[in-house]
Design a protein around this motif. Structure first.
Motif, PDB file in Angstrom:
ATOM      1  N   VAL A   1       0.855  -1.179   0.000  1.00  0.00           N
ATOM      2  CA  VAL A   1       0.000   0.000   0.000  1.00  0.00           C
ATOM      3  C   VAL A   1       0.893   1.232   0.000  1.00  0.00           C
ATOM      4  O   VAL A   1       1.818   1.336   0.811  1.00  0.00           O
ATOM      5  N   ILE A   2       0.630   2.178  -0.921  1.00  0.00           N
ATOM      6  CA  ILE A   2       1.502   3.353  -1.030  1.00  0.00           C
ATOM      7  C   ILE A   2       0.854   4.624  -0.485  1.00  0.00           C
ATOM      8  O   ILE A   2       1.536   5.626  -0.309  1.00  0.00           O
ATOM      9  N   THR A   3      -0.463   4.596  -0.216  1.00  0.00           N
ATOM     10  CA  THR A   3      -1.127   5.755   0.381  1.00  0.00           C
ATOM     11  C   THR A   3      -2.215   5.290   1.335  1.00  0.00           C
ATOM     12  O   THR A   3      -2.649   4.156   1.296  1.00  0.00           O
ATOM     13  N   GLY A   4      -2.655   6.207   2.196  1.00  0.00           N
ATOM     14  CA  GLY A   4      -3.776   5.915   3.082  1.00  0.00           C
ATOM     15  C   GLY A   4      -3.344   5.495   4.470  1.00  0.00           C
ATOM     16  O   GLY A   4      -2.172   5.540   4.831  1.00  0.00           O
ATOM     17  N   LYS A   5      -4.324   5.039   5.252  1.00  0.00           N
ATOM     18  CA  LYS A   5      -4.073   4.707   6.654  1.00  0.00           C
ATOM     19  C   LYS A   5      -3.170   3.482   6.825  1.00  0.00           C
ATOM     20  O   LYS A   5      -2.533   3.333   7.856  1.00  0.00           O
ATOM     21  N   ASP A   6      -3.126   2.607   5.833  1.00  0.00           N
ATOM     22  CA  ASP A   6      -2.316   1.391   5.906  1.00  0.00           C
ATOM     23  C   ASP A   6      -1.037   1.495   5.080  1.00  0.00           C
ATOM     24  O   ASP A   6      -0.485   0.485   4.641  1.00  0.00           O
ATOM     25  N   LYS A   7      -0.539   2.705   4.877  1.00  0.00           N
ATOM     26  CA  LYS A   7       0.646   2.923   4.047  1.00  0.00           C
ATOM     27  C   LYS A   7       1.820   2.089   4.539  1.00  0.00           C
ATOM     28  O   LYS A   7       2.117   2.054   5.732  1.00  0.00           O
ATOM     29  N   GLY A   8       2.481   1.386   3.598  1.00  0.00           N
ATOM     30  CA  GLY A   8       3.643   0.582   3.926  1.00  0.00           C
ATOM     31  C   GLY A   8       3.334  -0.880   4.183  1.00  0.00           C
ATOM     32  O   GLY A   8       4.236  -1.710   4.180  1.00  0.00           O
ATOM     33  N   LEU A   9       2.074  -1.238   4.406  1.00  0.00           N
ATOM     34  CA  LEU A   9       1.715  -2.629   4.651  1.00  0.00           C
ATOM     35  C   LEU A   9       1.765  -3.427   3.358  1.00  0.00           C
ATOM     36  O   LEU A   9       1.430  -2.920   2.287  1.00  0.00           O
ATOM     37  N   GLN A  10       2.191  -4.684   3.474  1.00  0.00           N
ATOM     38  CA  GLN A  10       2.224  -5.575   2.325  1.00  0.00           C
ATOM     39  C   GLN A  10       1.255  -6.710   2.547  1.00  0.00           C
ATOM     40  O   GLN A  10       1.023  -7.127   3.678  1.00  0.00           O
ATOM     41  N   GLY A  11       0.679  -7.202   1.455  1.00  0.00           N
ATOM     42  CA  GLY A  11      -0.247  -8.318   1.548  1.00  0.00           C
ATOM     43  C   GLY A  11      -0.499  -8.920   0.185  1.00  0.00           C
ATOM     44  O   GLY A  11      -0.164  -8.340  -0.855  1.00  0.00           O
ATOM     45  N   LYS A  12      -1.098 -10.094   0.196  1.00  0.00           N
ATOM     46  CA  LYS A  12      -1.415 -10.813  -1.025  1.00  0.00           C
ATOM     47  C   LYS A  12      -2.814 -10.422  -1.496  1.00  0.00           C
ATOM     48  O   LYS A  12      -3.716 -10.245  -0.686  1.00  0.00           O
ATOM     49  N   VAL A  13      -2.987 -10.281  -2.810  1.00  0.00           N
ATOM     50  CA  VAL A  13      -4.290  -9.927  -3.367  1.00  0.00           C
ATOM     51  C   VAL A  13      -5.197 -11.156  -3.301  1.00  0.00           C
ATOM     52  O   VAL A  13      -4.887 -12.194  -3.872  1.00  0.00           O
ATOM     53  N   ILE A  14      -6.300 -11.024  -2.578  1.00  0.00           N
ATOM     54  CA  ILE A  14      -7.262 -12.117  -2.431  1.00  0.00           C
ATOM     55  C   ILE A  14      -8.199 -12.165  -3.625  1.00  0.00           C
ATOM     56  O   ILE A  14      -8.518 -13.231  -4.141  1.00  0.00           O
ATOM     57  N   GLN A  15      -8.640 -10.986  -4.058  1.00  0.00           N
ATOM     58  CA  GLN A  15      -9.602 -10.909  -5.149  1.00  0.00           C
ATOM     59  C   GLN A  15      -9.420  -9.582  -5.880  1.00  0.00           C
ATOM     60  O   GLN A  15      -9.071  -8.574  -5.270  1.00  0.00           O
ATOM     61  N   ALA A  16      -9.642  -9.591  -7.193  1.00  0.00           N
ATOM     62  CA  ALA A  16      -9.546  -8.371  -7.999  1.00  0.00           C
ATOM     63  C   ALA A  16     -10.914  -8.065  -8.594  1.00  0.00           C
ATOM     64  O   ALA A  16     -11.638  -8.972  -9.007  1.00  0.00           O
TER      65      ALA A  16
ATOM     66  N   VAL B   1      -7.025  -6.858  -0.483  1.00  0.00           N
ATOM     67  CA  VAL B   1      -5.685  -7.247  -0.046  1.00  0.00           C
ATOM     68  C   VAL B   1      -5.766  -7.820   1.369  1.00  0.00           C
ATOM     69  O   VAL B   1      -6.434  -7.264   2.246  1.00  0.00           O
ATOM     70  N   GLU B   2      -5.057  -8.926   1.558  1.00  0.00           N
ATOM     71  CA  GLU B   2      -5.055  -9.639   2.836  1.00  0.00           C
ATOM     72  C   GLU B   2      -4.449  -8.774   3.940  1.00  0.00           C
ATOM     73  O   GLU B   2      -3.322  -8.299   3.835  1.00  0.00           O
ATOM     74  N   GLY B   3      -5.222  -8.512   5.010  1.00  0.00           N
ATOM     75  CA  GLY B   3      -4.743  -7.766   6.166  1.00  0.00           C
ATOM     76  C   GLY B   3      -4.692  -6.262   6.005  1.00  0.00           C
ATOM     77  O   GLY B   3      -4.156  -5.561   6.860  1.00  0.00           O
ATOM     78  N   VAL B   4      -5.245  -5.728   4.916  1.00  0.00           N
ATOM     79  CA  VAL B   4      -5.192  -4.295   4.649  1.00  0.00           C
ATOM     80  C   VAL B   4      -6.611  -3.740   4.572  1.00  0.00           C
ATOM     81  O   VAL B   4      -7.521  -4.411   4.092  1.00  0.00           O
ATOM     82  N   ASN B   5      -6.804  -2.513   5.053  1.00  0.00           N
ATOM     83  CA  ASN B   5      -8.085  -1.812   5.022  1.00  0.00           C
ATOM     84  C   ASN B   5      -9.157  -2.612   5.761  1.00  0.00           C
ATOM     85  O   ASN B   5     -10.253  -2.825   5.261  1.00  0.00           O
ATOM     86  N   ARG B   6      -8.825  -3.023   6.974  1.00  0.00           N
ATOM     87  CA  ARG B   6      -9.773  -3.799   7.784  1.00  0.00           C
ATOM     88  C   ARG B   6     -10.813  -2.859   8.376  1.00  0.00           C
ATOM     89  O   ARG B   6     -10.486  -1.820   8.940  1.00  0.00           O
ATOM     90  N   VAL B   7     -12.082  -3.242   8.231  1.00  0.00           N
ATOM     91  CA  VAL B   7     -13.195  -2.444   8.730  1.00  0.00           C
ATOM     92  C   VAL B   7     -14.097  -3.318   9.593  1.00  0.00           C
ATOM     93  O   VAL B   7     -14.126  -4.531   9.451  1.00  0.00           O
ATOM     94  N   LYS B   8     -14.833  -2.676  10.484  1.00  0.00           N
ATOM     95  CA  LYS B   8     -15.788  -3.389  11.336  1.00  0.00           C
ATOM     96  C   LYS B   8     -17.132  -3.425  10.617  1.00  0.00           C
ATOM     97  O   LYS B   8     -17.570  -2.428  10.058  1.00  0.00           O
ATOM     98  N   LYS B   9     -17.756  -4.596  10.629  1.00  0.00           N
ATOM     99  CA  LYS B   9     -19.057  -4.760   9.987  1.00  0.00           C
ATOM    100  C   LYS B   9     -20.032  -5.317  11.024  1.00  0.00           C
ATOM    101  O   LYS B   9     -19.727  -6.289  11.711  1.00  0.00           O
ATOM    102  N   HIS B  10     -21.188  -4.692  11.122  1.00  0.00           N
ATOM    103  CA  HIS B  10     -22.213  -5.133  12.063  1.00  0.00           C
ATOM    104  C   HIS B  10     -23.148  -6.082  11.340  1.00  0.00           C
ATOM    105  O   HIS B  10     -23.752  -5.717  10.337  1.00  0.00           O
TER     106      HIS B  10
END
Length: 119
Positions: free
Chosen positions: A11-26, A35-44
């Protein structure tokens, strides 16, 4: 879209800048990747009851899609991980048909622009 399922990206921008992960789905239609482990959000989710009587639902944490412009491909080069752009080049190759004749075809090959090696 230059990024495909299974690629290692950073990830090159945003809150998770610098994190690496594998693409799960495109998602080429919306130009986003999951991306695995990136941009994690809470869902109710709605609380329900399973067949056995246990409770399901509540607050769960999942990955949300990231726009493809916010990630870069990571490749291995001389033992180090290098962030690079993706290029395409046309390669001619000879294929043998079922009847034994040969045919020359051209295909696109992805390569890392920084290292020059095929992906």
């Amino acid at each position: 879209m230059n990024i495909k399922k299974g690629d290692l990206v950073q990830v090159i921008t945003g809150k998770d800048k610098g994190l690496q992960g594998k693409v799960i789905q495109a998602f080429p239609e919306t130009e986003k990747v999951l991306v695995e482990g990136v941009n994690r959000v809470k869902k109710h989710t709605k609380v329900g009851q399973s067949v056995r009587g246990s409770k399901t639902g509540g607050i769960i944490t999942i990955e949300a899609p990231v726009h493809v412009s916010n990630v870069m491909l990571v490749v291995e080069h001389e033992g180090a991980k290098v962030v690079t752009r993706v290029g395409y080049r046309r390669v001619e190759e000879e294929r043998t048909l079922a009847d034994g004749s040969k045919k020359t075809v051209t295909r696109s090959v992805r390569y890392a622009k920084r290292t020059g090696k095929d992906i």
